[in-house]
Design a protein around this motif. Structure first.
Motif, PDB file in Angstrom:
ATOM      1  N   GLU A 217       0.824  -1.221   0.000  1.00 54.37           N
ATOM      2  CA  GLU A 217       0.000   0.000   0.000  1.00 54.37           C
ATOM      3  C   GLU A 217       0.852   1.262   0.000  1.00 54.37           C
ATOM      4  O   GLU A 217       0.385   2.332  -0.393  1.00 54.37           O
ATOM      5  CB  GLU A 217      -0.916   0.007   1.237  1.00 54.37           C
ATOM      6  CG  GLU A 217      -2.042  -1.013   1.168  1.00 54.37           C
ATOM      7  CD  GLU A 217      -2.849  -1.070   2.459  1.00 54.37           C
ATOM      8  OE1 GLU A 217      -2.314  -0.623   3.496  1.00 54.37           O
ATOM      9  OE2 GLU A 217      -3.980  -1.570   2.421  1.00 54.37           O
ATOM     10  N   ILE A 242      -4.749  -5.707  -3.527  1.00 55.62           N
ATOM     11  CA  ILE A 242      -4.318  -4.439  -2.921  1.00 55.62           C
ATOM     12  C   ILE A 242      -3.539  -3.613  -3.949  1.00 55.62           C
ATOM     13  O   ILE A 242      -3.736  -2.403  -4.076  1.00 55.62           O
ATOM     14  CB  ILE A 242      -3.440  -4.698  -1.674  1.00 55.62           C
ATOM     15  CG1 ILE A 242      -4.289  -5.328  -0.566  1.00 55.62           C
ATOM     16  CG2 ILE A 242      -2.783  -3.407  -1.185  1.00 55.62           C
ATOM     17  CD1 ILE A 242      -3.486  -5.787   0.634  1.00 55.62           C
ATOM     18  N   LEU A 246      -4.427  -0.007  -5.669  1.00 56.51           N
ATOM     19  CA  LEU A 246      -3.450   1.089  -5.605  1.00 56.51           C
ATOM     20  C   LEU A 246      -3.203   1.659  -6.998  1.00 56.51           C
ATOM     21  O   LEU A 246      -3.138   2.884  -7.183  1.00 56.51           O
ATOM     22  CB  LEU A 246      -2.137   0.580  -5.000  1.00 56.51           C
ATOM     23  CG  LEU A 246      -1.048   1.624  -4.730  1.00 56.51           C
ATOM     24  CD1 LEU A 246      -1.536   2.643  -3.712  1.00 56.51           C
ATOM     25  CD2 LEU A 246       0.230   0.956  -4.219  1.00 56.51           C
TER      26      LEU A 246
END
Length: 290
Positions: A217, A242, A246
């Motif tokens: 992240e 994730i 992003l």
């Protein structure tokens, strides 16, 4: 005080009989006159009796004659007065015998005096006792000198110290690829953005798989392109999700930024057009009256 003539004539038995107090009486100008045979029979007590004024007088050759026991007998007070040439005269074999107490007492400028062969001689225990400040004292020219086998010896705090001091940039591709799972997973989300895109690209497929959710992240839009599809494939399904979120986030930000720029440009063009029209109108009005 002993003269140079007396110093050279000292026999083994006479040197062995010298008391620590008598050692201190030897003039620092006579120190370079001691031979290899004489130097190597100095006892621990006699070595420790050498004063801060006598130590710098030891020649490079005399330093190379020091035995393991003599090196380990040196006191912190003595170590602090070693000169650059003296530090650099220690052989790699002697470096490996430096006691922990000596490593702990090294000051910044002494650390910066170590040459490649000496750095590559550091043992695991020696490397691990370097303080964070000492690690930061190594120059960008010295960092690449560490052997690949030595990189795993660095503690997580030492790796953090390299990042904070921006010395992490000096690590070679091979050194980056030698980082362990403990060292990589210990990097904080605040430290991840400090790595260059080139360093992210240097990470192996296995190292990429070690990145935590929080570390992924923290990747910047400049770092993400450095991840090849093959390396992305090393991530777990959850981590890939994730990363995808992003990427979408950065794409949306870029689109918004582009839209904002386009809008600004359009407004600027409209204002320019208005000014143009106004200028024409003013000119026409003037023509009516004149």
């Amino acid at each position: 005080m002993f003269t140079s003539q007396w110093t050279k004539k000292f026999k083994v038995s006479q040197i062995q009989a010298l008391t620590p107090k008598q050692i201190k009486w030897i003039d620092y100008e006579q120190i370079p006159d001691f031979t290899k045979e004489q130097i190597q029979i100095f006892t621990i007590e006699q070595i420790q009796a050498l004063t801060p004024k006598q130590i710098p007088s030891l020649t490079i050759l005399q330093i190379s004659w020091f035995t393991i026991e003599q090196i380990q007998a040196l006191t912190p007070k003595q170590n602090r007065v070693f000169t650059e040439k003296q530090i650099q005269s220690f052989a790699p074999e002697q470096i490996q015998e430096f006691p922990i107490k000596y490593i702990n007492e090294l000051i910044s400028k002494q650390i910066q005096w170590f040459i490649i062969e000496q750095i590559q001689a550091f043992t695991e225990k020696q490397i691990q006792v370097f303080t964070e400040n000492q690690i930061q004292s190594f120059t960008k020219e010295q960092i690449p000198a560490f052997r690949i086998e030595q990189i795993p010896y660095f503690t997580t705090k030492q790796i953090s110290a390299l990042i904070i001091s921006k010395k992490i940039y000096a690590l070679t591709i091979e050194q980056i690829q030698a980082l362990t799972i403990e060292q990589i997973t210990a990097l904080t989300p605040q430290q991840i953005p400090l790595l260059t895109a080139e360093q992210i690209e240097a990470l192996t497929r296995e190292q990429i798989s070690w990145l935590t959710n929080q570390q992924i992240e923290a990747l910047t839009k400049e770092q993400i392109p450095a991840l090849s599809p093959r390396k992305m494939g090393a991530l777990s399904l959850e981590k890939r999700k994730i990363l995808k979120l992003l990427i979408n986030k950065y794409q949306n930000q870029e689109q918004k930024s582009k839209s904002k720029k386009d809008l600004t440009k359009k407004i600027y063009q409209q204002e320019a057009e208005k000014k143009k029209v106004l200028a024409v109108q003013i000119k026409n009005i003037k023509n009516l009256y004149y």
